[in-house]
Scaffold this active site. Sequence first.
Site, PDB file in Angstrom:
ATOM      1  N   HIS A 289      -1.428  23.856 -26.683  1.00 18.74           N
ATOM      2  CA  HIS A 289      -2.830  23.752 -26.290  1.00 18.74           C
ATOM      3  C   HIS A 289      -3.128  24.777 -25.207  1.00 18.74           C
ATOM      4  O   HIS A 289      -2.462  24.819 -24.166  1.00 18.74           O
ATOM      5  CB  HIS A 289      -3.154  22.343 -25.814  1.00 18.74           C
ATOM      6  CG  HIS A 289      -3.151  21.336 -26.931  1.00 18.74           C
ATOM      7  ND1 HIS A 289      -2.826  20.016 -26.740  1.00 18.74           N
ATOM      8  CD2 HIS A 289      -3.432  21.476 -28.246  1.00 18.74           C
ATOM      9  CE1 HIS A 289      -2.911  19.381 -27.903  1.00 18.74           C
ATOM     10  NE2 HIS A 289      -3.277  20.251 -28.829  1.00 18.74           N
TER      11      HIS A 289
ATOM     12  N   GLU B 103      -3.400  24.327 -21.226  1.00 21.25           N
ATOM     13  CA  GLU B 103      -2.297  23.646 -20.540  1.00 21.25           C
ATOM     14  C   GLU B 103      -1.300  24.665 -19.981  1.00 21.25           C
ATOM     15  O   GLU B 103      -0.140  24.734 -20.375  1.00 21.25           O
ATOM     16  CB  GLU B 103      -1.677  22.630 -21.505  1.00 21.25           C
ATOM     17  CG  GLU B 103      -2.709  21.587 -21.922  1.00 21.25           C
ATOM     18  CD  GLU B 103      -2.289  20.678 -23.057  1.00 21.25           C
ATOM     19  OE1 GLU B 103      -1.088  20.643 -23.395  1.00 21.25           O
ATOM     20  OE2 GLU B 103      -3.169  19.995 -23.618  1.00 21.25           O
TER      21      GLU B 103
ATOM     22  N   HIS C  43       3.368  19.609 -22.676  1.00 19.00           N
ATOM     23  CA  HIS C  43       1.905  19.559 -22.582  1.00 19.00           C
ATOM     24  C   HIS C  43       1.516  19.171 -21.163  1.00 19.00           C
ATOM     25  O   HIS C  43       2.354  18.854 -20.329  1.00 19.00           O
ATOM     26  CB  HIS C  43       1.337  18.528 -23.560  1.00 19.00           C
ATOM     27  CG  HIS C  43       1.412  18.944 -24.994  1.00 19.00           C
ATOM     28  ND1 HIS C  43       0.356  19.500 -25.670  1.00 19.00           N
ATOM     29  CD2 HIS C  43       2.427  18.889 -25.887  1.00 19.00           C
ATOM     30  CE1 HIS C  43       0.708  19.771 -26.924  1.00 19.00           C
ATOM     31  NE2 HIS C  43       1.972  19.403 -27.073  1.00 19.00           N
TER      32      HIS C  43
ATOM     33  N   GLU D 212       4.161  15.170 -21.097  1.00 17.89           N
ATOM     34  CA  GLU D 212       2.852  15.427 -20.502  1.00 17.89           C
ATOM     35  C   GLU D 212       3.081  15.614 -19.010  1.00 17.89           C
ATOM     36  O   GLU D 212       3.397  14.669 -18.296  1.00 17.89           O
ATOM     37  CB  GLU D 212       1.900  14.254 -20.760  1.00 17.89           C
ATOM     38  CG  GLU D 212       1.543  14.031 -22.215  1.00 17.89           C
ATOM     39  CD  GLU D 212       0.462  14.965 -22.722  1.00 17.89           C
ATOM     40  OE1 GLU D 212       0.040  15.850 -21.950  1.00 17.89           O
ATOM     41  OE2 GLU D 212       0.053  14.826 -23.886  1.00 17.89           O
TER      42      GLU D 212
END
Length: 434
Positions: free
Chosen positions: A175, A178, A310, A383
């Site tokens: 992404h 990020e 991420h 994350e």
Amino acid sequence: MTPRIRSLTPAGGIVGSTPVRRILVPAAVGVLVLGLLGTSGASAEPVHGLYEVRGATSAQDRTEIAATGAAIDHVGDESVLVTATPDDAEEIGGLGYGVEEFDVPVPLADPDPGYTGYAELVGVIDEVVAAHPDIAARSVIGRSHEGRDLLAVKISDNVDVDEDQPEVLFVHAQHAREHLTVEMAVHLMRLLTDGYGGDPRITDLVDDREIWILPNVNPDGSEYDMAGSTWRNWRKNRQPNEGSSSPGTDLNRNWAYEWGCCGGSSGNPSSITYRGPAPESAPEVRVVADFVRGRVVGGEQQITTAIDFHTYSELILWPFGHTYDDVTNGMTREEYDTHAALGEHMAEANGYTPQQSSDLYVTDGSINDWLWGDQRIVNFTYEMYPRSAAGGGFYPPSSVIERETARNEEAVLRLLDYADCPYRIIGEEAAYCG
């Protein structure tokens, strides 16, 4: 009194305990757009707003909301925060949820020069390889839609030889917005090369593993996000979509395992979770998938473990995302317990929250599910920092880079420790590793 919301999201973001000002928009009336997010310099591209959706209390509710094409940025006890087009937000209201305009907790600011752009990243890779030619090598595994090299860095003793050793894969920046994940790749490259010969643990791991780092698999999106006068809040790649003025595919919804199966992605090109017209239609996904398939030697996948990095939310997630079930077709109890135990073991080191991806809401076409379901690679999504938007959301200040990448050192080393046989963590090495 200003409400506070706690949030989680798989491979996309989290906002936690952040006070906000909100304007109620009744579901029957429609919604207001907060502002232009991800549209700087691109008037033909869709307008995205930030909305709070009230009345969502379960993973099933959140899955229904995500199926509209909205990206869930965080989850509260009775509401979620989403990034969505006005059409998506109106559809959510039509489902019976209350939809409210939501102030951006941390305004988009000038791109932080402390983050590593693509050209600088190539320079860092070349520097690492030049300083450690015996244990580090770079290769071009393919090209992005706009023609940028997609690079792989291999770290191992006898780096030019394909040895019969367990392999570990680290994937970064699916992404675009990020950017902290690219910094994680830089940190890992330096940790594993500079530590070789001095740190006994790192030395043993580099000697006994073949480690692959893909430092930025969405360079077109990353460069676009950094190129404006402000961050552009861009998530997808940059390939055009036929018949639509909205470019880009969400790379982490384009993988060829249960692609588009379960309401966990969007078929609308305007959505920031657009899955593409077909699995692996995004060139970046196809390149990485071909690379992984190319690590099958003699019918056996050499990559045993992987992490897809991420931001944000401070989570460690494991498959499956396309189903709420843990034991299901393609996942036995022992296989699930291995993922859970290893995820929990890593989370003890970095303080993240470990859980199955679909505990948040259903996603389909993710790398998490493909690596396991198609290639049988024990794998996780990290994350990274921050836990909430109060820490900067997708754009924390570059002053946190050193601290937050170093925070994951021990967790990553724990994964490398178990790469020879992940099932060893539940005492099943004899059954699974011969």
